[in-house]
Design a protein around this motif. Structure first.
Motif, PDB file in Angstrom:
ATOM      1  N   GLU A  96      -7.469   7.808  -3.506  1.00 17.84           N
ATOM      2  CA  GLU A  96      -6.769   8.621  -2.494  1.00 17.84           C
ATOM      3  C   GLU A  96      -7.441   8.492  -1.128  1.00 17.84           C
ATOM      4  O   GLU A  96      -6.833   8.727  -0.096  1.00 17.84           O
ATOM      5  CB  GLU A  96      -6.737  10.083  -2.928  1.00 17.84           C
TER       6      GLU A  96
ATOM      7  N   SER B 125      -5.632   6.575   1.696  1.00 15.73           N
ATOM      8  CA  SER B 125      -4.254   6.961   2.068  1.00 15.73           C
ATOM      9  C   SER B 125      -3.963   6.730   3.548  1.00 15.73           C
ATOM     10  O   SER B 125      -2.814   6.610   3.929  1.00 15.73           O
ATOM     11  CB  SER B 125      -4.043   8.439   1.739  1.00 15.73           C
ATOM     12  N   GLN B 126      -4.989   6.606   4.379  1.00 12.44           N
ATOM     13  CA  GLN B 126      -4.747   6.395   5.816  1.00 12.44           C
ATOM     14  C   GLN B 126      -5.021   4.949   6.253  1.00 12.44           C
ATOM     15  O   GLN B 126      -4.925   4.631   7.432  1.00 12.44           O
ATOM     16  CB  GLN B 126      -5.595   7.361   6.652  1.00 12.44           C
ATOM     17  N   ALA B 127      -5.376   4.107   5.319  1.00 13.37           N
ATOM     18  CA  ALA B 127      -5.697   2.708   5.686  1.00 13.37           C
ATOM     19  C   ALA B 127      -4.421   1.978   6.093  1.00 13.37           C
ATOM     20  O   ALA B 127      -3.350   2.171   5.501  1.00 13.37           O
ATOM     21  CB  ALA B 127      -6.360   2.011   4.515  1.00 13.37           C
ATOM     22  N   ASP B 128      -4.537   1.112   7.099  1.00 12.42           N
ATOM     23  CA  ASP B 128      -3.381   0.301   7.526  1.00 12.42           C
ATOM     24  C   ASP B 128      -3.278  -0.969   6.694  1.00 12.42           C
ATOM     25  O   ASP B 128      -2.214  -1.557   6.566  1.00 12.42           O
ATOM     26  CB  ASP B 128      -3.547  -0.104   8.997  1.00 12.42           C
TER      27      ASP B 128
ATOM     28  N   THR C 209     -13.077   1.752   4.378  1.00 11.65           N
ATOM     29  CA  THR C 209     -13.323   2.658   3.245  1.00 11.65           C
ATOM     30  C   THR C 209     -13.296   1.810   1.984  1.00 11.65           C
ATOM     31  O   THR C 209     -12.344   1.057   1.774  1.00 11.65           O
ATOM     32  CB  THR C 209     -12.218   3.742   3.170  1.00 11.65           C
TER      33      THR C 209
ATOM     34  N   LYS D 208      -0.215   4.788   2.881  1.00 16.14           N
ATOM     35  CA  LYS D 208       0.768   5.369   3.808  1.00 16.14           C
ATOM     36  C   LYS D 208       1.928   4.397   3.988  1.00 16.14           C
ATOM     37  O   LYS D 208       1.764   3.176   3.793  1.00 16.14           O
ATOM     38  CB  LYS D 208       0.105   5.685   5.128  1.00 16.14           C
TER      39      LYS D 208
ATOM     40  N   ALA E 181       1.774   0.513   5.288  1.00 13.75           N
ATOM     41  CA  ALA E 181       0.456  -0.126   5.059  1.00 13.75           C
ATOM     42  C   ALA E 181       0.661  -1.492   4.401  1.00 13.75           C
ATOM     43  O   ALA E 181       1.569  -1.682   3.597  1.00 13.75           O
ATOM     44  CB  ALA E 181      -0.405   0.762   4.183  1.00 13.75           C
TER      45      ALA E 181
END
Ligand code: T1G
Length: 696
Positions: free
Chosen positions: A375, A378-381, A327, A406, A409
């Motif tokens: 935003e 927000s789920q990216a590692d 992303t 998160k 991360a």
């Protein structure tokens, strides 16, 4: 049949002798392997119950070459040629059974066998050229007899690995079978050879393919012309070509003698020492003293990138190529569209060269999600920031990421020089902050400097290094200091290059000396390519440096058709009389008198301060080992691999000479040339960067 020695085994399977090598990690042709091979062949030949011999390896690969760790040590019997003769002169068929990679001496052993069977996933190659060598056990004489001169030239000068199916097509292997059934199919093939009384075909006796090239010198001349740029400065490719010429023009045994002579000459030379140093250095660089396999790896499945500019887009491509969803966030739709268009255009250019397909492009672009809100990360590692190189901007981005990303991360900055500790201080999770310094163009350059900040956790570091490997980078772990390792040393060279130009050398003199040394491009041509106006603004320009004056004259590099050089419409560079005059006047205004500067002085003043800075970097613990610095310079700045890297080069010159020369310049040019304490101590102890100092 008894086990031959610790690394070889001989068993009999209903008339077929199976000679197995088991010498991890790559079944290299160590003295023990050679002895076991010779004993095994002799025993199998003498045993009347044996009708054919199958030569196979345990572990991950067929023989991957001579044992490079033995180079430079007194040779131990039996020699490889002695082992090869025993195989080639066997009155019983010998079949090489190849899995993994049959490389160098390994392929040369397979070439003296009468037949070759390969697993579908296997590959063959003669990569000695990458070690500054040539196949010294008959490879240059046998390969062209099997695959023809043109293919042999390509294989020996590139060191490429040929996949088994292609190897079968060119006649390098006789049978390709499924990996799972390699052993039994090879033994069945051996039985077939016996049953059909197939000839004991010796590759050395094949002449058609080399005869076809006899009396055609233009074939070699054309190959040399076509590859002149790629081989520039290297000895080994030219010597490999001469060996193939010998295979065409001379009887086999004479060709073998020529090959041996040229092999020994290369082995004794500085280039091979440098390239063998680099071979081990490029493997050592992954070893982190305080971070081992016991350090947990963090899960990384989704990537986030802040900034879709040149760097952000290039970084994204690395992960898309490796199949990671990415992303990418920008502040405006226009910037986002521009960034995605650039990525797509880069892929299309690669596809035009046939390196990827149109399907690959769509598959990779489908993994890319553009967004205008941070935003979306927000789920990216792993989130990589690639925004404007300004500390305030970066700290603001990291403060926001701290709130959005998160838990757990990894937050990485692509800064090329700024203090990663200060960036980390803008977050509540400094243990998750790390530097990932990609080099432009990020989708092309192999080097990645992984910057360990004071609080970066070990799992984050280990995960970053493993990710680097997965995206095909060569990563060096470095510490936080201005410019980290590569750019910190580069600053030394840039300073001296610009000083030299005000003392009488001209930009094209400095560039020429460094290109002749082996760099692909000199600092001034590089500045013209990148653009002289990086970071320059007309409003704040004061004309106090040559670069500013050139920018004010709109001579901002290749993109404006003029910079330090003048450029024609094909962007061919020519020394500029305008710039020469400008330099003379600028130097005169500073009260400097112009003098003739020797090439040697240009080279010493550009390279030795870099080496000195490298010694300081090691003193401060900002690089783990000297050879890491060599890996950084070979992969990030085009240091010629046949000179090993700056620290290896210092050893080649001699540390005492480097120190003495630095001291000489210190007297006339001041503290910039003051030798680092550790460099002086190492020189005084007669030590070297590549080997520990001999204790007095
Ligand atoms: N000799 C000694 N050690 C070797 C070796 C070799 N030839 N090749 C690899 N190693 C070590 C390597 O240092 C590492 O050790 C471990 O094996 C795993 O290697 C007469 C003179 C085979 C494709 O140039 O290309 O034959 O770090 O991490 O990624 O004409 O190794 O674990 O202690 O690279 O799976 C020609 C060089 C020699 C092949 C495997 N052959 N090797 O890659 O593992 S000159 C080569 C490779 C010659 C003859 C001439 C790769 C590989 P450690 P790795 P990998």
């Amino acid at each position: 049949m008894p086990t031959l020695n610790a690394v070889t085994d001989l068993t009999l399977e209903d008339g077929i002798a199976v000679l197995t090598i088991d010498a991890p990690p790559v079944n290299a042709l160590s003295a023990g392997v050679r002895a076991g091979l010779l004993a095994g062949i002799r025993q199998a030949v003498e045993d009347d119950a044996v009708q054919a011999i199958v030569l196979i390896c345990a572990g991950k690969t067929f023989i991957a070459g001579a044992d490079i760790t033995e180079f430079g040590k007194p040779p131990q019997p039996p020699s490889l040629p002695e082992v090869q003769s025993a195989i080639e002169d066997s009155p019983k068929p010998v079949i090489a059974v190849i899995h993994g990679t049959a490389l160098g001496g390994g392929l040369e052993v397979a070439l003296v066998c009468h037949y070759r069977v390969a697993a579908r996933s296997a590959a063959c190659g003669l990569p000695e050229v990458n070690l500054g060598l040539l196949p010294g056990a008959g490879g240059t004489q046998r390969l062209p007899r099997l695959v023809g001169v043109e293919r042999a030239l390509e294989l020996v000068t590139t060191g490429m690995h040929v996949p088994a199916p292609a190897a079968a097509e060119m006649g390098l292997v006789d049978l390709v079978v499924d990996d799972a059934s390699l052993r039994q199919e090879a033994i069945a093939f051996a039985r077939q050879v016996v049953a059909e009384r197939r000839p004991l075909r010796r590759v050395r006796d094949l002449d058609d393919r080399v005869a076809a090239a006899r009396g055609k010198p233009e074939l070699f001349a054309q190959f040399r012309r076509a590859n002149a740029k790629r081989f520039r400065g290297f000895l080994a490719p030219e010597y490999n070509i001469r060996c193939i010429e010998a295979a065409v023009e001379l009887p086999f045994d004479e060709g073998l003698r020529r090959e041996r002579e040229m092999f020994v000459e290369l082995l004794k030379g500085e280039q091979s020492a440098a390239q063998r140093h680099y071979f081990f250095a490029s493997r050592e660089v992954w070893r982190l003293p305080d971070i081992g396999a016991e350090t947990p790896l963090l899960p990384v499945a989704a990537i986030g990138i802040v900034g879709a500019g040149t760097m952000g887009g290039g970084i994204a491509m690395n992960f898309l190529n490796a199949g990671y969803p990415v992303t990418i966030v920008e502040t405006s739709q226009q910037a986002l569209d521009r960034g995605l268009a650039t990525i797509r255009r880069n892929y299309e250019n690669t596809a035009k060269k046939g390196r990827i397909s149109a399907t690959d492009i769509e598959r990779r672009m489908a993994l890319l999600t553009p967004a205008l809100q941070m935003e979306a990360l927000s789920q990216a590692d792993l989130v990589i920031e690639a925004v404007f190189e300004n500390m305030d901007v970066k700290k603001e981005v990291f403060a926001r990421l701290d709130r959005i990303a998160k838990p757990g991360a990894i937050l990485a900055t692509n800064t090329s020089a700024l203090d990663v500790n200060e960036i980390a201080s803008a977050t509540s999770r400094p243990e998750s902050v790390i530097g990932l310094h990609f080099f432009s163009p990020a989708n092309v350059m192999k080097l990645l400097e992984v910057v360990r900040a004071e609080k970066t956790s070990r799992p984050v570091i280990r995960t970053a290094m493993e990710l680097a490997r997965k995206i095909g980078k060569i990563a060096a772990l470095v510490g936080v200091c201005p410019g980290f390792v590569g750019n910190r040393m580069l600053a030394q060279r840039q300073r001296e290059a610009h000083r030299l130009v005000l003392e009488g050398a001209l930009p094209w003199d400095v560039d020429r000396v460094l290109v002749e040394f082996g760099f692909p491009m000199g600092p001034f041509a590089m500045s013209d390519l990148a653009g002289l106006d990086l970071g320059w603004r007309r409003e704040t320009s004061t004309g106090s440096t040559l670069r500013e004056i050139l920018c004010e004259m709109d001579r901002r590099g290749q993109k404006t058709g003029a910079g330090y050089y003048d450029y024609d419409e094909a962007r061919n560079a020519r020394p500029s009389p305008v710039v020469e005059q400008l330099i003379r006047e600028f130097a005169a205004r500073q009260g400097r008198t112009s003098r003739t500067v020797s090439d040697q002085e240009i080279l010493e003043r550009c390279l030795y301060p870099m080496i000195n800075e490298g010694a300081k970097i090691l003193e401060e613990g900002k690089a783990i080992r000297a050879s890491d610095i060599d890996v950084i310079w070979v992969n990030g700045y085009g240091w010629p691999v046949y000179r090993g890297g700056p620290m290896f080069h210092a050893d080649t010159v001699g540390l005492d000479k480097v120190v003495q020369t630095l001291r000489g310049y210190q007297e006339t040019l001041g503290a910039d040339f003051e030798p680092a304490r550790s460099l002086e101590e190492l020189a005084a102890a007669g030590g070297s960067f590549s080997k520990p100092a001999q204790r007095q």
